[in-house]
Design a protein around this motif. Structure first.
Motif, PDB file in Angstrom:
ATOM      1  N   LEU A 132       0.816  -1.214   0.000  1.00 29.74           N
ATOM      2  CA  LEU A 132       0.000   0.000   0.000  1.00 29.74           C
ATOM      3  C   LEU A 132       0.852   1.267   0.000  1.00 29.74           C
ATOM      4  O   LEU A 132       0.345   2.367   0.197  1.00 29.74           O
ATOM      5  CB  LEU A 132      -0.956   0.010   1.195  1.00 29.74           C
ATOM      6  N   SER A 189      -5.203   9.619   3.764  1.00 28.90           N
ATOM      7  CA  SER A 189      -6.499   9.613   3.083  1.00 28.90           C
ATOM      8  C   SER A 189      -6.374   8.719   1.858  1.00 28.90           C
ATOM      9  O   SER A 189      -5.725   9.103   0.883  1.00 28.90           O
ATOM     10  CB  SER A 189      -6.901  11.032   2.671  1.00 28.90           C
ATOM     11  N   PRO A 190      -6.948   7.518   1.892  1.00 25.63           N
ATOM     12  CA  PRO A 190      -6.775   6.588   0.770  1.00 25.63           C
ATOM     13  C   PRO A 190      -7.409   7.124  -0.510  1.00 25.63           C
ATOM     14  O   PRO A 190      -8.465   7.752  -0.472  1.00 25.63           O
ATOM     15  CB  PRO A 190      -7.476   5.317   1.249  1.00 25.63           C
ATOM     16  N   CYS A 191      -6.744   6.881  -1.646  1.00 27.45           N
ATOM     17  CA  CYS A 191      -7.230   7.413  -2.917  1.00 27.45           C
ATOM     18  C   CYS A 191      -7.363   6.306  -3.953  1.00 27.45           C
ATOM     19  O   CYS A 191      -7.094   5.132  -3.693  1.00 27.45           O
ATOM     20  CB  CYS A 191      -6.290   8.513  -3.429  1.00 27.45           C
ATOM     21  N   TRP A 192      -7.775   6.702  -5.146  1.00 24.81           N
ATOM     22  CA  TRP A 192      -8.048   5.776  -6.244  1.00 24.81           C
ATOM     23  C   TRP A 192      -6.839   4.931  -6.634  1.00 24.81           C
ATOM     24  O   TRP A 192      -6.988   3.877  -7.245  1.00 24.81           O
ATOM     25  CB  TRP A 192      -8.539   6.560  -7.457  1.00 24.81           C
ATOM     26  N   LYS A 193      -5.640   5.380  -6.312  1.00 23.13           N
ATOM     27  CA  LYS A 193      -4.448   4.633  -6.715  1.00 23.13           C
ATOM     28  C   LYS A 193      -4.387   3.251  -6.065  1.00 23.13           C
ATOM     29  O   LYS A 193      -3.814   2.318  -6.634  1.00 23.13           O
ATOM     30  CB  LYS A 193      -3.190   5.437  -6.399  1.00 23.13           C
ATOM     31  N   ILE A 194      -4.983   3.112  -4.890  1.00 24.16           N
ATOM     32  CA  ILE A 194      -5.065   1.788  -4.265  1.00 24.16           C
ATOM     33  C   ILE A 194      -5.904   0.860  -5.143  1.00 24.16           C
ATOM     34  O   ILE A 194      -5.544  -0.300  -5.357  1.00 24.16           O
ATOM     35  CB  ILE A 194      -5.648   1.895  -2.845  1.00 24.16           C
ATOM     36  N   ASN A 195      -7.009   1.366  -5.645  1.00 27.72           N
ATOM     37  CA  ASN A 195      -7.871   0.561  -6.520  1.00 27.72           C
ATOM     38  C   ASN A 195      -7.118   0.105  -7.765  1.00 27.72           C
ATOM     39  O   ASN A 195      -7.199  -1.061  -8.168  1.00 27.72           O
ATOM     40  CB  ASN A 195      -9.101   1.371  -6.946  1.00 27.72           C
ATOM     41  N   SER A 244     -10.240   1.289  -1.945  1.00 27.03           N
ATOM     42  CA  SER A 244      -9.944   2.527  -1.219  1.00 27.03           C
ATOM     43  C   SER A 244     -11.131   2.960  -0.360  1.00 27.03           C
ATOM     44  O   SER A 244     -10.954   3.468   0.749  1.00 27.03           O
ATOM     45  CB  SER A 244      -9.554   3.645  -2.186  1.00 27.03           C
ATOM     46  N   VAL A 296     -11.141   0.708   2.747  1.00 28.40           N
ATOM     47  CA  VAL A 296     -10.086   1.121   3.684  1.00 28.40           C
ATOM     48  C   VAL A 296     -10.528   2.363   4.461  1.00 28.40           C
ATOM     49  O   VAL A 296     -10.322   2.453   5.681  1.00 28.40           O
ATOM     50  CB  VAL A 296      -8.768   1.384   2.918  1.00 28.40           C
ATOM     51  N   THR A 355      -6.593   3.253   7.616  1.00 35.22           N
ATOM     52  CA  THR A 355      -5.943   4.069   6.587  1.00 35.22           C
ATOM     53  C   THR A 355      -4.432   4.189   6.742  1.00 35.22           C
ATOM     54  O   THR A 355      -3.751   4.607   5.807  1.00 35.22           O
ATOM     55  CB  THR A 355      -6.520   5.493   6.612  1.00 35.22           C
TER      56      THR A 355
END
Length: 226
Positions: free
Chosen positions: A89, A123-129, A138, A141, A147
């Motif tokens: 992550l 702050s989790p974002c679209w890049k995790i997806n 995201s 999470v 997070t």
């Protein structure tokens, strides 16, 4: 108050990579570091971020993610379970026992020869997806309050896997990372809760600004109702 102590299990840093065929660059791809590394106000020497508007800098110098969260995410997204391992992550530090439940905003830790302070949650974002090919990872999470968090570096120094992380000072007994999200994600948090959170020493200035704006909006809304 019990003193929090753990040991750095694994340490990660590195350059950027590409998330998909659309060519999105990201610093989520880290390599494991086995040697002692220098840490200063900008983070671990050699660590990189693709989008410096929202990643890196003094208030997000070092990112830690709770090792135990990976099992929970893997249960929710079994197709990606084999990929959900420490470092995936984009965190810099993976360690046992520390989590969003027991790490608090403003906590100060001695880490190797450096001193860190918890500045804010991630702050989790679209890049995790995109990293895992999962549309709602995201969101999951964020909704589960798992997070991770960021440190600012109060005292530069050197760290390596195996170093002890020991809490030196706690600024608030109330606002763990989890409790931060409980207030922040409430539909209408109380003004008292917002004021108490804003007042925590060590909270990142950007979060103070955002919470102050929300406080003003809520006050205006309450004035209309009354």
């Amino acid at each position: 108050m019990n003193t929090l102590t753990t040991t750095i299990g694994r340490l990660f840093a590195g350059g950027t990579g590409y998330l998909d065929n659309e060519g999105h660059r990201s610093g989520i791809f880290k390599r494991e570091i086995f040697d002692r590394v220098r840490v200063d106000s900008q983070g671990i020497l050699g660590d990189e971020h693709a989008d410096k508007r929202v990643h890196g800098g003094p208030e997000k110098a070092v990112h830690q993610y709770a090792e135990q969260n990976y099992c929970k995410i893997a249960q929710a997204f079994p197709r990606s379970a084999s990929l959900l391992v420490p470092g995936s992550l984009g965190e810099n530090i993976s360690a046992p026992t520390f989590s969003e439940k027991n790490v608090h905003i403003g906590d100060i830790f001695g880490v190797g020869t450096a001193v860190f302070q918890v500045s804010q949650p991630r702050s989790p974002c679209w890049k995790i997806n995109h990293r895992f090919g999962e549309e709602r990872m995201s969101v999951y999470v964020a909704q589960e309050w798992i997070t991770g968090w960021y440190y600012r570096v109060l005292v530069p120094g050197e760290i390596r896997a195996g170093d002890t992380m020991t809490m030196l000072e706690r600024q608030t007994d109330r606002f763990s990372i989890e409790q931060f999200w409980q207030v922040q994600l409430s539909h209408r948090p109380s003004l008292d809760d917002l004021a108490a959170l804003i007042a925590v020493p060590g909270l990142a200035p950007e979060w103070k600004r955002r919470l102050e704006e929300r406080t003003k909006w809520l006050r205006a809304l309450l004035d209309k109702v009354t």
